[in-house]
Design a protein around this motif. Structure first.
Motif, PDB file in Angstrom:
ATOM      1  N   GLU A  21       0.775  -0.914  -0.334  1.00 59.09           N
ATOM      2  CA  GLU A  21       0.286   0.006   0.185  1.00 59.09           C
ATOM      3  C   GLU A  21       0.774   1.502   0.213  1.00 59.09           C
ATOM      4  O   GLU A  21       0.985   2.250  -1.233  1.00 59.09           O
ATOM      5  N   ARG A  22       2.191   1.198   0.953  1.00 56.18           N
ATOM      6  CA  ARG A  22       2.447   2.431   0.864  1.00 56.18           C
ATOM      7  C   ARG A  22       3.514   3.294  -0.519  1.00 56.18           C
ATOM      8  O   ARG A  22       3.187   4.215  -0.447  1.00 56.18           O
ATOM      9  N   LEU A  23       4.247   2.357  -1.490  1.00 55.76           N
ATOM     10  CA  LEU A  23       4.381   2.641  -2.530  1.00 55.76           C
ATOM     11  C   LEU A  23       3.072   2.906  -3.446  1.00 55.76           C
ATOM     12  O   LEU A  23       3.241   3.535  -4.188  1.00 55.76           O
ATOM     13  N   THR A  24       2.506   2.196  -3.395  1.00 47.99           N
ATOM     14  CA  THR A  24       1.415   2.211  -4.328  1.00 47.99           C
ATOM     15  C   THR A  24       0.971   3.794  -3.883  1.00 47.99           C
ATOM     16  O   THR A  24       0.868   3.978  -5.146  1.00 47.99           O
ATOM     17  N   VAL A  25       0.682   4.307  -2.983  1.00 48.42           N
ATOM     18  CA  VAL A  25      -0.005   6.195  -2.773  1.00 48.42           C
ATOM     19  C   VAL A  25       1.035   6.433  -3.396  1.00 48.42           C
ATOM     20  O   VAL A  25       0.891   6.957  -3.963  1.00 48.42           O
ATOM     21  N   ILE A  26       2.731   6.759  -3.367  1.00 50.54           N
ATOM     22  CA  ILE A  26       3.435   6.822  -3.466  1.00 50.54           C
ATOM     23  C   ILE A  26       4.302   6.708  -5.319  1.00 50.54           C
ATOM     24  O   ILE A  26       3.805   8.083  -5.815  1.00 50.54           O
ATOM     25  N   TYR A  27       3.622   5.831  -5.667  1.00 51.19           N
ATOM     26  CA  TYR A  27       3.622   6.387  -7.299  1.00 51.19           C
ATOM     27  C   TYR A  27       2.273   6.632  -7.927  1.00 51.19           C
ATOM     28  O   TYR A  27       2.216   7.052  -9.160  1.00 51.19           O
ATOM     29  N   GLY A  28       1.735   6.336  -6.765  1.00 56.23           N
ATOM     30  CA  GLY A  28       0.414   7.382  -7.710  1.00 56.23           C
ATOM     31  C   GLY A  28       0.370   8.881  -7.935  1.00 56.23           C
ATOM     32  O   GLY A  28       0.113   9.389  -9.272  1.00 56.23           O
ATOM     33  N   HIS A  29       0.923   9.442  -6.896  1.00 57.63           N
ATOM     34  CA  HIS A  29       1.464  10.531  -6.833  1.00 57.63           C
ATOM     35  C   HIS A  29       1.773  10.859  -8.184  1.00 57.63           C
ATOM     36  O   HIS A  29       2.252  12.316  -7.976  1.00 57.63           O
TER      37      HIS A  29
ATOM     38  N   VAL B 196       2.959  15.975   2.774  1.00 60.39           N
ATOM     39  CA  VAL B 196       2.646  15.226   3.829  1.00 60.39           C
ATOM     40  C   VAL B 196       2.649  13.412   4.016  1.00 60.39           C
ATOM     41  O   VAL B 196       3.175  13.163   5.029  1.00 60.39           O
ATOM     42  N   PHE B 197       2.641  12.535   2.893  1.00 64.09           N
ATOM     43  CA  PHE B 197       2.009  11.422   3.193  1.00 64.09           C
ATOM     44  C   PHE B 197       3.685  10.727   3.355  1.00 64.09           C
ATOM     45  O   PHE B 197       3.689   9.352   4.434  1.00 64.09           O
ATOM     46  N   LEU B 198       4.481  11.073   2.761  1.00 57.03           N
ATOM     47  CA  LEU B 198       6.081  11.027   3.068  1.00 57.03           C
ATOM     48  C   LEU B 198       6.923  11.396   4.542  1.00 57.03           C
ATOM     49  O   LEU B 198       6.871   9.995   5.219  1.00 57.03           O
ATOM     50  N   ARG B 199       5.914  12.552   4.700  1.00 64.24           N
ATOM     51  CA  ARG B 199       6.873  13.239   6.229  1.00 64.24           C
ATOM     52  C   ARG B 199       5.717  12.191   7.581  1.00 64.24           C
ATOM     53  O   ARG B 199       6.077  11.519   8.959  1.00 64.24           O
ATOM     54  N   LYS B 200       4.301  12.369   7.515  1.00 64.70           N
ATOM     55  CA  LYS B 200       3.208  12.339   8.600  1.00 64.70           C
ATOM     56  C   LYS B 200       2.672  10.936   8.219  1.00 64.70           C
ATOM     57  O   LYS B 200       2.145  10.223   9.376  1.00 64.70           O
ATOM     58  N   GLY B 201       2.406  10.688   7.339  1.00 65.55           N
ATOM     59  CA  GLY B 201       0.817   9.894   6.475  1.00 65.55           C
ATOM     60  C   GLY B 201       1.847   8.149   6.674  1.00 65.55           C
ATOM     61  O   GLY B 201       0.912   7.276   6.627  1.00 65.55           O
ATOM     62  N   SER B 202       2.454   8.122   6.570  1.00 65.15           N
ATOM     63  CA  SER B 202       2.806   6.374   5.846  1.00 65.15           C
ATOM     64  C   SER B 202       3.520   5.503   6.963  1.00 65.15           C
ATOM     65  O   SER B 202       3.795   3.914   6.693  1.00 65.15           O
ATOM     66  N   ALA B 203       3.790   6.325   7.998  1.00 62.21           N
ATOM     67  CA  ALA B 203       3.845   4.966   9.133  1.00 62.21           C
ATOM     68  C   ALA B 203       2.964   3.848   8.642  1.00 62.21           C
ATOM     69  O   ALA B 203       3.226   2.564   9.630  1.00 62.21           O
ATOM     70  N   LEU B 204       1.785   4.216   8.559  1.00 62.82           N
ATOM     71  CA  LEU B 204       0.501   2.730   8.683  1.00 62.82           C
ATOM     72  C   LEU B 204       0.292   1.843   7.722  1.00 62.82           C
ATOM     73  O   LEU B 204       0.093   0.993   7.959  1.00 62.82           O
ATOM     74  N   ALA B 205       0.718   2.138   6.468  1.00 58.30           N
ATOM     75  CA  ALA B 205       0.892   1.670   5.441  1.00 58.30           C
ATOM     76  C   ALA B 205       1.614   0.299   5.922  1.00 58.30           C
ATOM     77  O   ALA B 205       2.646   0.568   6.227  1.00 58.30           O
ATOM     78  N   ALA B 206       1.288  -0.758   5.170  1.00 57.75           N
ATOM     79  CA  ALA B 206       1.493  -1.583   5.244  1.00 57.75           C
ATOM     80  C   ALA B 206       3.386  -1.606   4.464  1.00 57.75           C
ATOM     81  O   ALA B 206       3.242  -1.680   3.517  1.00 57.75           O
ATOM     82  N   PRO B 207       3.751  -2.594   4.906  1.00 56.31           N
ATOM     83  CA  PRO B 207       5.095  -2.820   4.458  1.00 56.31           C
ATOM     84  C   PRO B 207       5.356  -3.806   2.774  1.00 56.31           C
ATOM     85  O   PRO B 207       3.992  -3.762   2.976  1.00 56.31           O
TER      86      PRO B 207
END
Length: 407
Positions: A277-285, A390-401
């Motif tokens: 999920e984490r890298l998917t959000v980053i890829y989408g952005h 915002v996602f990289l600094r504060k929001g990605s901690a909950l994302a599954a590896p």
């Protein structure tokens, strides 16, 4: 596909279709009911659209909270029945005030997207949630395509024909849901109804207190505002920049909707399986940042038509974010979470058209300091950068590896 999941996807598709189905005939209907000029009824059309979004904003958390207390099944079925009756009222409406009331009720019933998403969360295993939320996005994409097409075809039989069709579809889906939908809210996860958490502000405050959820809600909202650049200015942008007519504009939007459905209904499962999920959000952005930049400066209509479906490849952000947040909240608050997301989406629908069309007007009006029809897409590009930070600094901690999200 299991029948309850099919019902949920159809319900979301009908919500999307219900908006697009009546768009082609709304000018004629308003002229018939209100009279006046096209310019004057366009103002009323804007009022009706805004009221619809405001009702979704207010009632998304309320319906979500009701479903946490009384169950998903009664909320969904009652809403579909009311939606069907509402379309019938609008079909026979003889005054602008009855149409206004109809759009208010329609906005409330369309807020059941939160309950539909909560039901999908209930029946999904933790690692399946993001991919199954993608099916909801696919349903929206299909409805986004079919609505205007069917509405335009039915409009040939009169301005009120699409409303009768929408009423029939909603009624049929209510019967289908009554037959196949089982209740998923048990006494173990049932949550007492609380008015303080049944409004968008109270629900947001409660969820934002949960570790990591607040930044993710902010990222979700920023993305929705940026994404709505397409319905807000695409028709104006392509007509100004490439002199496209309604047929080409409709084709381009259909291509976008089909690709979005394909991405969220199928491709996202491959992306989640490979990246999580984490890298998917980053890829989408990152993908959307590049796509918005290219569209802003595209010089030919052919290239714009090619870029339109490709731009939908960034549509993995929403289901991935939904999956992360759904796993982070309790089973007794799934309706509340999805209600807040519905409200944020509705708020974006209110803000984005006003902001994006204002930017478009500022950069295409006579005497503009810089002529740049694609300026709204640059605004969206900047918003996507902000959301990614915002996602990289504060929001990605909950994302599954990587590898944890396998559908």
């Amino acid at each position: 596909m299991r029948l309850p999941i099919l019902f949920i996807v159809i319900t979301v598709m009908l919500d999307a279709m219900g908006i697009g189905l009546i768009v082609p005939v709304m000018p004629d209907l308003l002229l018939e009911v209100q009279g006046g000029t096209l310019a004057s009824v366009a103002l009323w059309g804007g009022v009706l659209s805004t009221v619809f979004a405001v009702m979704q904003f207010i009632f998304g958390p309320l319906l979500g909270a009701l479903s946490d207390r009384f169950g998903r099944r009664p909320v969904l079925l009652v809403s579909l029945v009311v939606m069907s009756l509402d379309y019938l009222v609008m079909a026979v409406a003889g005054s602008i005030w009855l149409l206004l009331a109809g759009r208010m009720v329609g906005g409330i019933t369309a807020a059941t997207g939160s309950t539909a998403a909560a039901y999908m969360a209930d029946i999904s295993k933790p690692h399946e949630k993001a991919a199954n939320f993608g099916l909801i996005g696919a349903g929206f994409g299909i409805g986004f395509v079919l609505g205007p097409v069917i509405g335009g075809m039915l409009g040939e039989y009169g301005a009120r024909a699409p409303f009768y069709a929408a009423a029939a579809l909603s009624a049929i889906n209510a019967v289908f849901g009554y037959l196949v939908l089982r209740e998923t809210v048990t006494d173990e996860i049932r949550r007492p109804f609380d008015w303080r958490r049944a409004n968008p502000f109270g629900a947001f405050r409660h969820l934002a207190r949960l570790p990591g959820i607040g930044p993710l809600l902010l990222v979700y909202f920023i993305y929705q505002v940026a994404f709505y650049v397409y319905p807000a200015v695409w028709a104006y942008f392509t007509q100004e920049r490439f002199d496209w007519g309604p047929q080409t504009i409709g084709l381009s939007l259909a291509l976008f909707g089909v690709m979005m459905a394909a991405v969220q209904g199928g491709l996202i499962r491959l992306i989640l399986r490979r990246w999580g999920e984490r890298l998917t959000v980053i890829y989408g952005h990152v993908f959307d940042i590049v796509a918005f930049g290219m569209i802003a400066f595209v010089t030919t209509g052919t290239l714009a038509l090619i870029l339109t479906p490709l731009a939908a490849l960034g549509a993995v952000i929403t289901p991935a974010l939904q999956g992360i947040m759904s796993r982070a909240v309790g089973d007794d608050a799934q309706g509340e979470l999805q209600g807040v997301l519905t409200s944020l989406n509705a708020l974006a629908m209110i803000i984005a058209p006003l902001a994006m069309t204002s930017v478009f007007a500022a950069f295409t009006a006579p005497g503009a300091p810089v002529y740049l029809p694609g300026a709204p897409f640059l605004v969206s590009l900047v918003l996507m950068i902000v959301g990614l930070v915002v996602f990289l600094r504060k929001g990605s901690a909950l994302a599954a590896p990587r590898g944890d999200t396998v559908a």
